[in-house]
Enzyme design. Structure first.
Site, PDB file in Angstrom:
ATOM      1  N   CYS B 132      56.486  37.406  50.050  1.00  0.00           N
ATOM      2  CA  CYS B 132      55.384  37.622  48.916  1.00  0.00           C
ATOM      3  C   CYS B 132      56.006  37.332  47.573  1.00  0.00           C
ATOM      4  O   CYS B 132      56.844  38.008  47.219  1.00  0.00           O
ATOM      5  CB  CYS B 132      54.810  38.994  49.028  1.00  0.00           C
ATOM      6  SG  CYS B 132      53.338  39.051  48.135  1.00  0.00           S
ATOM      7  N   THR B 268      42.657  31.742  53.866  1.00  0.00           N
ATOM      8  CA  THR B 268      41.729  31.629  52.718  1.00  0.00           C
ATOM      9  C   THR B 268      40.311  31.312  53.372  1.00  0.00           C
ATOM     10  O   THR B 268      39.371  31.814  52.819  1.00  0.00           O
ATOM     11  CB  THR B 268      42.157  30.658  51.853  1.00  0.00           C
ATOM     12  OG1 THR B 268      43.472  30.985  51.097  1.00  0.00           O
ATOM     13  CG2 THR B 268      41.224  30.523  50.608  1.00  0.00           C
TER      14      THR B 268
HETATM   15  C1  LIG Z   1      44.213  37.063  48.844  1.00  0.00           C
HETATM   16  C2  LIG Z   1      45.502  36.650  49.452  1.00  0.00           C
HETATM   17  C3  LIG Z   1      46.260  37.921  49.844  1.00  0.00           C
HETATM   18  C4  LIG Z   1      47.140  37.639  50.743  1.00  0.00           C
HETATM   19  N1  LIG Z   1      48.135  38.718  51.016  1.00  0.00           N
HETATM   20  C5  LIG Z   1      49.111  38.652  51.929  1.00  0.00           C
HETATM   21  C6  LIG Z   1      49.705  39.682  52.491  1.00  0.00           C
HETATM   22  O1  LIG Z   1      49.468  40.700  52.272  1.00  0.00           O
HETATM   23  N2  LIG Z   1      50.980  39.501  53.286  1.00  0.00           N
HETATM   24  C7  LIG Z   1      51.185  38.227  53.640  1.00  0.00           C
HETATM   25  O2  LIG Z   1      52.213  38.074  54.484  1.00  0.00           O
HETATM   26  N3  LIG Z   1      50.598  37.010  53.228  1.00  0.00           N
HETATM   27  C8  LIG Z   1      49.478  37.240  52.476  1.00  0.00           C
HETATM   28  N4  LIG Z   1      48.857  36.191  51.897  1.00  0.00           N
HETATM   29  C9  LIG Z   1      49.192  34.878  52.567  1.00  0.00           C
HETATM   30  C10 LIG Z   1      48.442  34.293  53.608  1.00  0.00           C
HETATM   31  O3  LIG Z   1      48.597  35.162  54.627  1.00  0.00           O
HETATM   32  C11 LIG Z   1      48.647  33.064  54.034  1.00  0.00           C
HETATM   33  O4  LIG Z   1      50.125  32.877  54.365  1.00  0.00           O
HETATM   34  C12 LIG Z   1      48.434  32.111  52.946  1.00  0.00           C
HETATM   35  O5  LIG Z   1      47.261  32.339  52.149  1.00  0.00           O
HETATM   36  C13 LIG Z   1      48.337  30.414  53.327  1.00  0.00           C
HETATM   37  O6  LIG Z   1      47.245  30.169  54.179  1.00  0.00           O
HETATM   38  P1  LIG Z   1      45.859  29.794  53.790  1.00  0.00           P
HETATM   39  O7  LIG Z   1      46.208  28.700  52.801  1.00  0.00           O
HETATM   40  O8  LIG Z   1      45.184  29.321  55.125  1.00  0.00           O
HETATM   41  O9  LIG Z   1      45.238  30.924  53.060  1.00  0.00           O
HETATM   42  C14 LIG Z   1      47.584  36.262  51.231  1.00  0.00           C
HETATM   43  C15 LIG Z   1      46.957  35.308  50.677  1.00  0.00           C
HETATM   44  C16 LIG Z   1      45.813  35.532  50.190  1.00  0.00           C
HETATM   45  C17 LIG Z   1      45.010  34.295  49.641  1.00  0.00           C
END
Ligand SMILES: Cc1cc2nc3c(=O)[nH]c(=O)nc-3n(C[C@H](O)[C@H](O)[C@H](O)COP(=O)(O)O)c2cc1C
Ligand SMILES: Cc1cc2nc3c(=O)[nH]c(=O)nc-3n(C[C@H](O)[C@H](O)[C@H](O)COP(=O)(O)OP(=O)(O)OC[C@H]3O[C@@H](n4cnc5c(N)ncnc54)[C@H](O)[C@@H]3O)c2cc1C
Ligand code: FES
Lengths: 266, 307
Positions: B132, B268
């Site tokens: 993160c 997302t």
């Molecule tokens: C609002 C938000 C909160 C997130 N919180 C976490 C989290 O707590 N732990 C984690 O490992 N990834 C977290 N992520 C990352 C997502 O799990 C993912 O790896 C990342 O958004 C890419 O995927 P996507 O493009 O489909 O969103 C978060 C992403 C978003 C957008």
């Protein structure tokens, strides 16, 4: 319970230079929605704009199965929405968020709206009037042109008082000045205030009410990615005595909050 | 004939390859009004830390072209409340429960895992959030340095026999090197990718749009980057990969699997279309049926590259 609805646009009128009033055929939503709640609209398919756009429920007609929204064109999403014609189907998520709490028995509901803050309060005034609880509606904006949807407001069974900063309509000054004079005429325990508008206005409303020990609620806005408590993006500082800030989610814990629940200074 | 959507992520058997990503699915409850969670291959819960965390100051999100930035800052209820209030809800669904954990140090990571191990509730795997970008005290440090990643993974390997999935950040020079390190240390799989470091600015106010100035970029905008990272990792290690980044349709799932992912996570897109992951499962099944693909697992790593 919130759900996804495919809603037909039945009417989209321009009510001022920048404000539109959209009517949707949405029987389930019209039944389920309570004043203060909002819907989250997917503007179009694809990835731009990515997020849905939250809009308050401005009016619901359960018999006709229709829902109305009042919105201002701010940017990309609302511009596209303003161009949506009758016959278009919109992907609408809702109803979302908390609703206004009914005033204590016998108390006068005083609704204070600044600008587009009128949207949720119009629905609330409609419901209160329907319940035979004639509200006092204070509505202010910069100029007369920004006092939108006066046609609807004048049809409501309410005591409507207007204020504009430039004096082009109603009293000249801020709506909060109207509130202060109004409260001076009223025993505090027989009043419940509901406010929606810009944060500085809400701060002033809470200050005026606190000075007279009047209780009430505010309706807040923030950016939202989801609208149903999943992203934690819509956080606002909660009022607390501890130095470490705690947060409330506007989409889930709000958008309607009790006075003092959130810290409007942060 | 109905296509077989089952896949294996190392020791973790999934009924289909579609999971939902940590931090984008709350604790599951938020999505229950929209579909039956049992349709999912698995749910990855919001990152859990030892103590509850309030998260970063607002504004915490900004919309970007085909994506979003976030600086939520691992806001979560803490491991105690997670076990008491959140984990029981997920037990009712026949879907894999993958608990995502983080800590500021190897010891803290270990403490969270130990506490979860004590619980009687069903947990099917752990995802280790090494990546993160929003936590000042470290977070990214765990997967920015292969030695640290190796050391932490080895420590955690001793705490549990459940599958361990290391979630990697793309914000490093060489993601394959990190993948190799965690594989050697005993991780059963990796997930890639977490968000990309990004920034958004308001030219009128000359202010950053996020309270913490920079944040994590996610959504369709990052899909090409994510595919490239999965490919890089695929070439470097033998352990299974869970692909993440901008997935919003079954076509996206197919692309990730062909490049080398054994499963994927939808992130997302859950915010925009709350039943998106369920729709993807149904669409994937329909596609496989139509195309006569009897086992979706046969697609994994089938990218055709001319040499
Ligand atoms: C609002 C938000 C909160 C997130 N919180 C976490 C989290 O707590 N732990 C984690 O490992 N990834 C977290 N992520 C990352 C997502 O799990 C993912 O790896 C990342 O958004 C890419 O995927 P996507 O493009 O489909 O969103 C978060 C992403 C978003 C957008
Ligand atoms: C619960 C809730 C209820 C709302 N109800 C109404 C309503 O009834 N009528 C109405 O006109 N608007 C309402 N809003 C605000 C509305 O959501 C925004 O104006 C809209 O999302 C802007 O989208 P856009 O694509 O046109 O603007 P964008 O192109 O996204 O942004 C343009 C500018 O608009 C402003 N903006 C963007 N999003 C918001 C937001 N969520 N809140 C405030 N300002 C924003 C910002 O200054 C931004 O720079 C509400 C917001 C919330 C959270
Ligand atoms: S908008 Fe996502 S949690 Fe409130």
């Amino acid at each position: 319970m919130p759900a996804l609805h495919a809603c037909l646009v039945t009417c989209n009128e321009q009510v001022s230079q920048t404000v539109f009033r959209l009517t949707l055929h949405a029987p389930d939503l019209a039944l389920a929605a309570a004043p203060g709640q909002f819907v989250n609209i997917r503007i179009q398919e694809g990835a731009v704009p990515l997020w849905r756009r939250p809009l308050s429920v401005y009016s619901a007609n359960r018999d006709a199965g229709s829902l109305r929204l009042l919105f201002e064109v701010r940017g990309v999403g609302t511009r596209i929405l303003a161009a949506s014609r009758p016959g278009t189907t919109l992907d609408v998520l809702g109803p979302l968020g908390t609703a206004f709490l009914a005033p204590p028995r016998g108390a006068l509901p005083v609704l204070v709206a600044g600008g587009l803050g009128i949207a949720p309060l119009h629905f609330w005034a409609e419901e209160l009037a329907r319940a035979g609880c004639r509200p006092l509606l204070l509505f202010g904006a910069r100029t007369a042109e920004a006092l939108c949807a006066l046609d609807d407001l004048r049809r409501l069974d309410s005591d409507l008082r207007l204020a504009t900063e430039d004096g082009t309509e109603g009293m000249q000054g801020m709506v909060t000045e109207l509130l202060a004079t109004t409260l001076a005429e009223q025993p505090p325990q027989q009043t419940m205030v509901y406010a929606c508008g810009p944060v500085p206005m809400l701060r002033e409303v809470e200050r005026i009410c606190a000075a007279r020990a009047v209780d009430g609620q505010i309706c807040l806005e923030t950016l939202m990615a989801c609208g149903f408590g999943a992203c934690m993006g819509c956080a606002v500082a909660a009022r607390s005595s501890s130095p470490q800030p705690g947060y409330k989610l506007v989409c889930k814990d709000g958008p309607v909050f009790n006075f003092g629940e959130v810290d409007l200074e942060r | 004939m109905s296509a077989d959507l089952q896949v294996a992520v190392g020791p973790l058997a999934l009924k289909n390859p579609v999971l939902v990503a940590s931090g984008t699915f709350g604790y599951g409850e938020e999505f229950a009004p929209y579909f039956d969670l049992s349709i999912l291959g698995g749910v990855v819960t919001k990152t859990i830390t030892l103590e509850p965390r309030a998260g970063n100051p607002p504004p915490r999100i900004a919309e970007t072209t085909a994506g979003m930035l976030n600086s939520i800052g691992l806001a979560n209820v803490g491991v105690e409340a997670f076990i008491r209030d959140k984990l029981p809800f997920l037990q009712q669904f026949s879907t894999a429960i993958i608990v995502n954990v983080a800590g500021r140090s190897a010891e803290e990571f270990q403490a969270v895992l130990r506490r979860l191990e004590e619980s009687e509730l069903r947990i099917d795997a752990y995802e280790l959030n090494y990546s993160c970008p929003n936590v000042k005290e470290g977070g990214m440090a765990f997967s920015a340095n292969p030695h640290v990643a190796h050391a932490v993974t080895s420590t955690l390997r001793k705490v549990t026999t459940r599958p361990l999935i290391a979630k990697l950040t793309p914000n490093v020079t060489n993601i394959a090197e990190i993948a190799r390190a965690v594989a050697e240390a005993g991780a059963d799989a990796v997930s890639a990718i977490n968000t990309l470091l990004g920034m958004a600015v308001d030219y009128r106010t000359r202010r950053p749009k996020l309270g913490s100035i920079v944040g994590g970029l996610s959504g369709p905008a990052i899909k090409p980057v994510a595919l490239a990272k999965v490919w890089e990792i695929k070439k470097a290690v033998d352990i299974p990969i869970i692909g993440i980044g901008g997935i919003q349709s079954y076509e996206d799932v197919l692309e990730f699997m062909i490049v080398g992912a054994s499963a994927v996570q939808v992130g997302t897109a859950n915010f925009v279309v709350p039943d998106c992951a369920a729709r993807i499962v149904r669409d994937l099944e329909k596609y496989c049926d139509q195309e006569g693909i009897s086992r979706v697992a046969d697609l994994i790593g089938t990218l055709q590259v001319s040499t």
